[in-house]
Design an enzyme around this catalytic site. Structure first.
Site, PDB file in Angstrom:
ATOM      1  N   TYR A 141     -55.366 -31.095   9.238  1.00 18.97           N
ATOM      2  CA  TYR A 141     -56.122 -30.444   8.172  1.00 18.97           C
ATOM      3  C   TYR A 141     -57.086 -29.400   8.718  1.00 18.97           C
ATOM      4  CZ  TYR A 141     -54.819 -33.610   4.314  1.00 18.97           C
ATOM      5  OH  TYR A 141     -54.169 -34.290   3.333  1.00 18.97           O
ATOM      6  N   LYS A 191     -47.799 -42.384  15.316  1.00 15.96           N
ATOM      7  CA  LYS A 191     -46.404 -42.008  15.573  1.00 15.96           C
ATOM      8  C   LYS A 191     -46.302 -41.753  17.072  1.00 15.96           C
ATOM      9  CE  LYS A 191     -42.209 -40.879  14.163  1.00 15.96           C
ATOM     10  NZ  LYS A 191     -41.266 -41.858  13.574  1.00 15.96           N
ATOM     11  N   ASP A 223     -43.904 -44.415   9.857  1.00 13.11           N
ATOM     12  CA  ASP A 223     -42.717 -44.549   8.991  1.00 13.11           C
ATOM     13  C   ASP A 223     -42.485 -46.023   8.646  1.00 13.11           C
ATOM     14  OD1 ASP A 223     -42.153 -44.908  11.711  1.00 13.11           O
ATOM     15  OD2 ASP A 223     -40.159 -43.967  11.625  1.00 13.11           O
ATOM     16  N   ASP A 247     -53.642 -39.725   4.235  1.00 17.89           N
ATOM     17  CA  ASP A 247     -53.468 -39.081   2.932  1.00 17.89           C
ATOM     18  C   ASP A 247     -52.203 -39.606   2.263  1.00 17.89           C
ATOM     19  OD1 ASP A 247     -53.816 -37.190   0.823  1.00 17.89           O
ATOM     20  OD2 ASP A 247     -52.268 -35.947   1.762  1.00 17.89           O
ATOM     21  N   ASP A 251     -51.752 -42.678  -1.106  1.00 16.44           N
ATOM     22  CA  ASP A 251     -51.094 -42.475  -2.402  1.00 16.44           C
ATOM     23  C   ASP A 251     -50.067 -43.586  -2.613  1.00 16.44           C
ATOM     24  OD1 ASP A 251     -52.456 -40.077  -3.027  1.00 16.44           O
ATOM     25  OD2 ASP A 251     -50.630 -39.209  -3.879  1.00 16.44           O
TER      26      ASP A 251
HETATM   27  C1  IPM Z   1     -57.012 -36.662  -1.065  1.00 17.30           C
HETATM   28  C2  IPM Z   1     -56.419 -35.396  -1.587  1.00 17.30           C
HETATM   29  C3  IPM Z   1     -56.892 -34.227  -0.727  1.00 17.30           C
HETATM   30  C4  IPM Z   1     -56.438 -34.491   0.688  1.00 17.30           C
HETATM   31  C5  IPM Z   1     -56.415 -32.843  -1.204  1.00 17.30           C
HETATM   32  C6  IPM Z   1     -56.834 -32.568  -2.624  1.00 17.30           C
HETATM   33  C7  IPM Z   1     -56.855 -31.750  -0.290  1.00 17.30           C
HETATM   34  O1  IPM Z   1     -55.034 -35.483  -1.621  1.00 17.30           O
HETATM   35  O2  IPM Z   1     -58.262 -36.765  -1.019  1.00 17.30           O
HETATM   36  O3  IPM Z   1     -56.256 -37.564  -0.711  1.00 17.30           O
HETATM   37  O4  IPM Z   1     -55.296 -34.185   1.048  1.00 17.30           O
HETATM   38  O5  IPM Z   1     -57.249 -35.015   1.468  1.00 17.30           O
HETATM   39 MG    MG Z   2     -54.271 -37.401  -1.126  1.00 17.19          MG
END
Ligand code: IPM
Ligand code: MG
Length: 358
Positions: A141, A191, A223, A247, A251
């Site tokens: 990032y 990884k 993975d 990240d 999710d």
């Molecule tokens: C998160 C989001 C952010 C990230 C985006 C919006 C830049 O997905 O906080 O997980 O990737 O960190």
């Molecule tokens: Mg995210």
């Protein structure tokens, strides 16, 4: 008095943040704390108002506060801007960097009453209670980015991935300390079979493990971890990983709680912590009072716990959310037959009432 900078941002951010404020005010009333809220602009809303997604005045308001409550940022309206002015790259990432928020905590706990809402089987997710600790100010990032033309008329794009021992050590120590307050299990995700930064990551964890003999340390490739999270999530207590892997895995892990609308987050490590839901600004449902405010309300609970050291008050908010779920109230994202559909504001009011009663 506790000073809280409030950054609603874009999309559903402006709808969910007021509901978290209600919860904090109810806590203030119940426990005799005084919270002072100062609102500031961020994201597309800030760009529209003053031409930059992270105005200096917003950063100053954050620095002058004891904690920051953030909604969500971004939306299609700002996707075509030059990259440094887009809400994600122009506001969220510099906010994390400027405030030194190297540790991102995303706790995944299944709300028993939401077991049906998850796409996963009941026996797989019943009893899940894990915490992902994501490194938040390093890695891909923040590495140097570039483009160059290639001889064939195309382009070459580069993102540099680097981590120093120092950066790895501080997040891994943080994760060990967290594991000590939980079930004493730490899984480091990397990884290392392919990537050099991951090899340094694994070596560093292996060294630090010697200082934490009371914590059971394991290593897992990312993975494999993404598979294990849905195969047998109960094997995990604390997961620690680098920025990009964290990240993606969070999710995925949000589905273990029933809905991403339930996953709070805390970003800490600097002077002032930032508390925000893990989900985005959901432009598709913005302005319709359909958004689930619970991830933001649960983020406010994390603020009480991690910035203000108010464990009891944090638990009261979490219990209130449990209670409202138990009572069968649902925003559209979690709606199922036999439950009571409520909008964003009604959900916030229900949590508030439950806090005051509880
Ligand atoms: C998160 C989001 C952010 C990230 C985006 C919006 C830049 O997905 O906080 O997980 O990737 O960190
Ligand atoms: Mg995210």
């Amino acid at each position: 008095m506790y000073k809280i900078a409030v950054l609603p941002g874009d999309g559903i951010g402006v709808e969910i943040v007021p509901e978290a404020i209600k919860a904090l005010q109810a806590i203030g009333e119940k426990f005799g704390h005084e919270f002072q809220f100062t609102e500031a602009l961020i994201g597309g809303a800030a760009y529209d108002a003053v031409g930059h997604p992270l105005p200096e005045s917003t950063l100053a308001a954050c620095r002058e506060s004891d904690a920051v409550l953030l909604g969500a940022i971004g939306g299609p309206k700002w996707e075509e801007l030059p990259v440094h002015l887009r809400p994600e790259v122009g506001a969220l990432l510099p906010l994390r960097k400027e405030l030194g928020l190297y540790a991102n905590l995303r706790p995944c706990m299944l709300f028993p009453s939401l077991i049906q809402a998850s796409t996963l089987k009941e026996e797989v997710i019943a009893g899940v209670d894990l915490m992902v600790i994501r490194e938040l100010t390093g890695g891909l990032y923040f590495g140097e980015k570039s483009r160059e033309a290639t001889a064939d008329g195309g382009q070459k794009a580069t993102d540099i991935l680097s981590y120093s021992t120092y950066e790895i050590e501080r997040i891994v120590r943080f994760a060990y300390e967290t594991a000590r307050k939980r079930r004493h299990k730490l899984c480091s995700v990397d990884k290392a079979n392919v990537i050099e930064t991951s090899r340094l990551w694994r070596e560093t964890v292996t060294e630090l493990a010697k200082e934490y003999p009371d914590v059971e340390t394991s290593h897992m490739y990312v993975d494999n971890c993404s598979m294990q999270l849905i195969r047998n999530p109960k094997q995990f207590d604390v997961i620690v990983t680098e920025n990009m892997f964290g990240d993606i895995l969070t999710d995925e892990a949000s589905m273990l709680t029933g809905s991403i609308g339930m996953l709070p987050s805390a970003s800490i490590g600097g002077q002032v912590g930032v508390y925000e839901p893990s989900h985005g600004s959901a432009p598709d449902i913005a302005g319709q009072s359909k958004a689930n405010p619970l991830a933001t309300i649960l983020s406010a609970a994390m603020m009480l716990r991690y910035s203000f050291n108010m464990e009891k008050e944090a638990t009261v908010i979490e219990q209130a959310v449990h209670q409202v779920m138990e009572d069968g109230y649902r925003t559209p994202d979690l709606m199922e037959a036999g439950k009571n559909l409520v909008n964003t504001i009604q959900m916030g009011d229900l949590v508030k009432q439950s806090i005051l009663k509880g």
